[in-house]
Enzyme design. Structure first.
Site, PDB file in Angstrom:
ATOM      1  N   VAL A  11     -23.996   1.152  50.294  1.00  0.00           N
ATOM      2  CA  VAL A  11     -23.290   2.171  49.514  1.00  0.00           C
ATOM      3  C   VAL A  11     -22.654   1.565  48.256  1.00  0.00           C
ATOM      4  O   VAL A  11     -22.897   2.021  47.140  1.00  0.00           O
ATOM      5  CB  VAL A  11     -22.217   2.874  50.384  1.00  0.00           C
ATOM      6  CG1 VAL A  11     -21.261   3.697  49.539  1.00  0.00           C
ATOM      7  CG2 VAL A  11     -22.904   3.777  51.398  1.00  0.00           C
ATOM      8  N   PHE A 155     -23.017  10.802  50.233  1.00  0.00           N
ATOM      9  CA  PHE A 155     -24.086  11.479  50.980  1.00  0.00           C
ATOM     10  C   PHE A 155     -25.464  10.876  50.699  1.00  0.00           C
ATOM     11  O   PHE A 155     -26.470  11.473  51.053  1.00  0.00           O
ATOM     12  CB  PHE A 155     -24.096  12.974  50.649  1.00  0.00           C
ATOM     13  CG  PHE A 155     -22.829  13.680  51.044  1.00  0.00           C
ATOM     14  CD1 PHE A 155     -22.619  14.067  52.362  1.00  0.00           C
ATOM     15  CD2 PHE A 155     -21.829  13.925  50.118  1.00  0.00           C
ATOM     16  CE1 PHE A 155     -21.440  14.710  52.745  1.00  0.00           C
ATOM     17  CE2 PHE A 155     -20.648  14.560  50.485  1.00  0.00           C
ATOM     18  CZ  PHE A 155     -20.456  14.955  51.801  1.00  0.00           C
ATOM     19  N   LEU A 156     -25.514   9.712  50.040  1.00  0.00           N
ATOM     20  CA  LEU A 156     -26.839   9.157  49.701  1.00  0.00           C
ATOM     21  C   LEU A 156     -27.636   8.833  50.956  1.00  0.00           C
ATOM     22  O   LEU A 156     -27.065   8.586  52.020  1.00  0.00           O
ATOM     23  CB  LEU A 156     -26.701   7.902  48.834  1.00  0.00           C
ATOM     24  CG  LEU A 156     -25.976   6.664  49.378  1.00  0.00           C
ATOM     25  CD1 LEU A 156     -26.810   5.877  50.362  1.00  0.00           C
ATOM     26  CD2 LEU A 156     -25.554   5.774  48.233  1.00  0.00           C
ATOM     27  N   PHE A 255     -35.482  18.437  58.359  1.00  0.00           N
ATOM     28  CA  PHE A 255     -34.885  17.800  59.532  1.00  0.00           C
ATOM     29  C   PHE A 255     -35.321  18.426  60.848  1.00  0.00           C
ATOM     30  O   PHE A 255     -34.584  18.400  61.831  1.00  0.00           O
ATOM     31  CB  PHE A 255     -33.351  17.797  59.412  1.00  0.00           C
ATOM     32  CG  PHE A 255     -32.864  16.483  58.878  1.00  0.00           C
ATOM     33  CD1 PHE A 255     -32.983  16.187  57.528  1.00  0.00           C
ATOM     34  CD2 PHE A 255     -32.328  15.521  59.708  1.00  0.00           C
ATOM     35  CE1 PHE A 255     -32.583  14.962  57.027  1.00  0.00           C
ATOM     36  CE2 PHE A 255     -31.923  14.286  59.226  1.00  0.00           C
ATOM     37  CZ  PHE A 255     -32.050  14.020  57.878  1.00  0.00           C
ATOM     38  N   GLY A 259     -39.380  13.169  66.958  1.00  0.00           N
ATOM     39  CA  GLY A 259     -39.791  11.770  66.810  1.00  0.00           C
ATOM     40  C   GLY A 259     -39.236  10.883  67.887  1.00  0.00           C
ATOM     41  O   GLY A 259     -39.082  11.294  69.043  1.00  0.00           O
ATOM     42  N   CYS A 266     -25.515   5.325  60.092  1.00  0.00           N
ATOM     43  CA  CYS A 266     -24.613   6.475  59.923  1.00  0.00           C
ATOM     44  C   CYS A 266     -24.604   7.455  61.096  1.00  0.00           C
ATOM     45  O   CYS A 266     -23.572   7.626  61.743  1.00  0.00           O
ATOM     46  CB  CYS A 266     -24.941   7.204  58.626  1.00  0.00           C
ATOM     47  SG  CYS A 266     -24.543   6.211  57.184  1.00  0.00           S
ATOM     48  N   ARG A 339     -30.139  -1.292  61.471  1.00  0.00           N
ATOM     49  CA  ARG A 339     -28.982  -0.931  62.299  1.00  0.00           C
ATOM     50  C   ARG A 339     -29.325   0.283  63.165  1.00  0.00           C
ATOM     51  O   ARG A 339     -29.739   1.310  62.667  1.00  0.00           O
ATOM     52  CB  ARG A 339     -27.756  -0.652  61.417  1.00  0.00           C
ATOM     53  CG  ARG A 339     -27.207  -1.929  60.795  1.00  0.00           C
ATOM     54  CD  ARG A 339     -26.024  -1.660  59.898  1.00  0.00           C
ATOM     55  NE  ARG A 339     -26.420  -1.122  58.612  1.00  0.00           N
ATOM     56  CZ  ARG A 339     -25.570  -0.904  57.600  1.00  0.00           C
ATOM     57  NH1 ARG A 339     -24.293  -1.189  57.735  1.00  0.00           N
ATOM     58  NH2 ARG A 339     -25.994  -0.428  56.456  1.00  0.00           N
TER      59      ARG A 339
HETATM   60  N1  LIG Z   1     -25.587   3.147  54.499  1.00  0.00           N
HETATM   61  C1  LIG Z   1     -25.610   4.447  54.230  1.00  0.00           C
HETATM   62  O1  LIG Z   1     -26.666   5.070  54.103  1.00  0.00           O
HETATM   63  C2  LIG Z   1     -24.303   5.197  54.053  1.00  0.00           C
HETATM   64  C3  LIG Z   1     -24.339   6.477  53.499  1.00  0.00           C
HETATM   65  C4  LIG Z   1     -23.137   7.165  53.323  1.00  0.00           C
HETATM   66  C5  LIG Z   1     -21.940   6.582  53.723  1.00  0.00           C
HETATM   67  N2  LIG Z   1     -21.945   5.345  54.296  1.00  0.00           N
HETATM   68  C6  LIG Z   1     -20.650   4.748  54.670  1.00  0.00           C
HETATM   69  O2  LIG Z   1     -20.278   3.822  53.662  1.00  0.00           O
HETATM   70  C7  LIG Z   1     -19.582   2.710  54.240  1.00  0.00           C
HETATM   71  C8  LIG Z   1     -20.309   1.415  53.894  1.00  0.00           C
HETATM   72  O3  LIG Z   1     -21.598   1.451  54.466  1.00  0.00           O
HETATM   73  P1  LIG Z   1     -22.726   0.373  54.094  1.00  0.00           P
HETATM   74  O4  LIG Z   1     -23.956   0.805  54.787  1.00  0.00           O
HETATM   75  O5  LIG Z   1     -22.740   0.172  52.615  1.00  0.00           O
HETATM   76  O6  LIG Z   1     -22.099  -0.922  54.791  1.00  0.00           O
HETATM   77  P2  LIG Z   1     -22.597  -2.428  54.679  1.00  0.00           P
HETATM   78  O7  LIG Z   1     -22.280  -3.054  55.975  1.00  0.00           O
HETATM   79  O8  LIG Z   1     -23.989  -2.475  54.140  1.00  0.00           O
HETATM   80  O9  LIG Z   1     -21.658  -3.059  53.551  1.00  0.00           O
HETATM   81  C9  LIG Z   1     -20.290  -3.270  53.696  1.00  0.00           C
HETATM   82  C10 LIG Z   1     -19.895  -4.443  52.796  1.00  0.00           C
HETATM   83  O10 LIG Z   1     -18.480  -4.537  52.770  1.00  0.00           O
HETATM   84  C11 LIG Z   1     -18.141  -5.921  52.733  1.00  0.00           C
HETATM   85  N3  LIG Z   1     -16.751  -6.090  53.151  1.00  0.00           N
HETATM   86  C12 LIG Z   1     -16.216  -5.967  54.383  1.00  0.00           C
HETATM   87  N4  LIG Z   1     -14.886  -6.194  54.341  1.00  0.00           N
HETATM   88  C13 LIG Z   1     -14.575  -6.443  53.053  1.00  0.00           C
HETATM   89  C14 LIG Z   1     -13.376  -6.741  52.367  1.00  0.00           C
HETATM   90  N5  LIG Z   1     -12.207  -6.829  53.003  1.00  0.00           N
HETATM   91  N6  LIG Z   1     -13.414  -6.939  51.032  1.00  0.00           N
HETATM   92  C15 LIG Z   1     -14.590  -6.866  50.372  1.00  0.00           C
HETATM   93  N7  LIG Z   1     -15.775  -6.581  50.964  1.00  0.00           N
HETATM   94  C16 LIG Z   1     -15.756  -6.380  52.283  1.00  0.00           C
HETATM   95  C17 LIG Z   1     -19.155  -6.569  53.655  1.00  0.00           C
HETATM   96  O11 LIG Z   1     -19.257  -7.954  53.406  1.00  0.00           O
HETATM   97  C18 LIG Z   1     -20.422  -5.792  53.256  1.00  0.00           C
HETATM   98  O12 LIG Z   1     -21.117  -6.426  52.204  1.00  0.00           O
HETATM   99  C19 LIG Z   1     -19.531   3.010  55.747  1.00  0.00           C
HETATM  100  O13 LIG Z   1     -18.323   3.660  56.033  1.00  0.00           O
HETATM  101  C20 LIG Z   1     -20.685   3.959  55.955  1.00  0.00           C
HETATM  102  O14 LIG Z   1     -20.486   4.806  57.053  1.00  0.00           O
HETATM  103  C21 LIG Z   1     -23.104   4.637  54.458  1.00  0.00           C
END
Ligand SMILES: NC(=O)c1ccc[n+]([C@@H]2O[C@H](COP(=O)([O-])OP(=O)(O)OC[C@H]3O[C@@H](n4cnc5c(N)ncnc54)[C@H](O)[C@@H]3O)[C@@H](O)[C@H]2O)c1
Length: 452
Positions: A11, A155-156, A255, A259, A266, A339
């Site tokens: 994100v 929401f990506l 959706f 599958g 998420c 994941r």
């Molecule tokens: N992945 C998706 O498709 C998606 C979509 C919408 C929302 N989200 C939400 O967005 C959030 C992030 O998801 P993600 O998939 O990007 O997670 P991710 O695990 O890929 O990335 C999180 C990053 O945060 C860093 N981090 C952790 N603690 C830190 C700190 N104290 N200071 C600086 N950096 C720190 C980690 O090193 C990591 O690089 C989550 O809450 C997730 O639910 C994810």
């Protein structure tokens, strides 16, 4: 605008890069030094189509930078986007340690008015906790600096993240202050040129909206998986049923593909977290509990079909001596994210049953290796793993699997048999070209005209 994005994962990297692309000055911060060092040298830690080019261009043009120095990044930016992970805790609730840790850092280092934006998916009420954490740090510094906390859930979709961010269906802004809501609207204005899709609401409702959206999508998936399983028992065809119900504009086609179960970072964790949030309010969210259980069972549908095909039901190691080739490891196509991927449960079930597994994935092999090591074998060539295998299993619907060379598949496999967890092919055609083909909820009578 000057923006600091904290957390450079799936994100944070996309959000930071897209804001830089629209002219803002963005500094992306992470505690992972290797990740930041790599990003400074143009090494992108994740696979996301189109992301690398955008990062390199914006970094070169000086709008996008990477650092581990959170204090300076906070000081130099008006907007502080918190985009760190919120993994599930022991009890299913979202673990807020990273989010609140960052909030405290902001309170420790801010020297002027800041807008703190919760971009991570966080339970209803988290903005208040973020506010309290910042306030506590300011109090202990004995300073009184104004700040606002905004909820701006993301929401990506991985695999289409850049496009989703640049052309969003909607941007939800939860703000309790009109001035801050206006600044947020200005920030997103470049992404709203065709029509305004910004929805401003109160903070609590914005936090709830993110969970409700993911939960609704999970409901659709589990519903359709159960319809598919029932279709199988009743010899109906789920592809026909999907067309039949999708044509109802109140239902729609999206959706509704059955599958191998949903996965990813998420849906599983957000469904769990919402069940937990409900429980904390003494509310039993029975529907979502069932959705989760259906999903867990669905991941085992494919391995069970394999075991029953090879006649090993009841034996201790029903697939001993069998070699299974698998197409697809990532939880969905166009990402390397493993994941909660259904492939993990499927592979473990096959290994436990005594099978040897070799897998192909266009981009997720590196991530999969971290999970399975050398318990399975891998190849970057999807045909290579078919040689002398007893069956092919399809677990992720990568585009390159949609129209493969069936003659070659039949030649390489010991016997032409495919278990398709994503319903990629027409069962009638598969039968015609000599395959034994097992899909999810298909009876082979429906001539498919499926929409993508
Ligand atoms: N992945 C998706 O498709 C998606 C979509 C919408 C929302 N989200 C939400 O967005 C959030 C992030 O998801 P993600 O998939 O990007 O997670 P991710 O695990 O890929 O990335 C999180 C990053 O945060 C860093 N981090 C952790 N603690 C830190 C700190 N104290 N200071 C600086 N950096 C720190 C980690 O090193 C990591 O690089 C989550 O809450 C997730 O639910 C994810």
């Amino acid at each position: 605008m000057k923006i600091c994005v904290i957390g450079t994962g799936y994100v944070g990297l996309v959000v930071g890069t897209c804001f830089a692309e629209s002219g803002n000055t963005v500094v992306c911060v992470d505690i992972d030094e290797a990740k930041i060092e790599g990003l400074k040298n143009g090494i992108i830690p994740i696979y996301e189509p189109g992301l690398k080019e955008l990062i390199l261009r914006n970094a070169e043009e000086g709008r996008l930078s990477f650092t581990t120095d959170l204090a300076s990044a906070i000081k130099s930016s008006l907007l502080q986007f918190i985009a760190v992970g919120t993994p599930p805790g022991e009890d299913g609730s979202a673990d807020l340690n990273h989010v609140l840790g960052v909030a405290r850092e902001i309170g420790r280092h801010m020297e002027s008015f800041k807008i703190v934006v919760d971009k991570s998916t966080v339970p209803v009420g988290t903005a208040d906790k973020v506010r309290a954490a910042i306030r506590q740090e300011l109090d202990s510094r004995n300073v009184d600096i104004e700040f606002d906390v905004v909820s701006n859930p993301e929401f990506l979709k991985e695999g289409a993240a850049i496009d989703d961010f640049m052309r969003p269906d909607r941007v939800v802004i939860g703000a309790d202050n009109v001035r801050t809501a206006e600044i947020m609207k200005e920030l997103y204005a470049p992404f709203m040129r065709k029509s305004n899709r910004i929805i401003v609401m109160d903070v609590l409702s914005a936090e709830m909206t993110k969970y409700a959206a993911n939960a609704m999508l999970a409901v659709k998936i589990s519903f359709m998986n159960q319809i598919a399983n029932l279709c199988e028992l009743l010899e109906a065809d789920v592809a026909a049923v999907r067309e039949g119900i999708g044509s109802d504009s109140r239902i729609g086609y999206d959706f509704l593909f059955p599958g191998a179960g949903y996965g990813g970072s998420c849906f599983p964790k957000d469904v769990k977290a919402l069940v937990r949030t409900a429980a904390e309010s003494n509310y039993d969210f029975v529907l979502l509990k069932a959705v989760e259980e259906v999903n867990e069972r669905q991941k085992l549908v494919l391995p069970r079909k394999v075991i029953s095909y090879f006649g090993g039901d009841g034996k201790a190691l029903p697939l001993q001596g069998k070699r299974i080739a698998m197409w697809g490891l990532s939880f969905k196509p166009r990402t390397d994210d493993m994941r909660e991927a259904p492939s993990i449960v499927i592979i473990n079930a096959l290994l436990e049953a005594g099978a040897q597994v070799s897998a192909h994935d266009p981009v997720a092999i590196k991530e999969a290796r971290k999970i399975f090591g050398d318990r399975i074998s891998y190849s970057s060539n999807e045909y290579e793993i078919l040689r002398d295998a007893d069956a092919l299993l399809i677990v992720t619907e990568w585009n390159e699997y949609r129209n493969p060379d069936f003659e070659r598949i039949a030649e390489l496999l010991n016997k032409p048999v495919i278990f398709d967890g994503r319903n990629l092919y027409d069962p009638r055609r598969m039968k015609f070209i000599g395959f034994e083909y097992f899909a999810i909820g298909r009876n082979g009578k429906h001539f498919t005209t499926e929409r993508a």
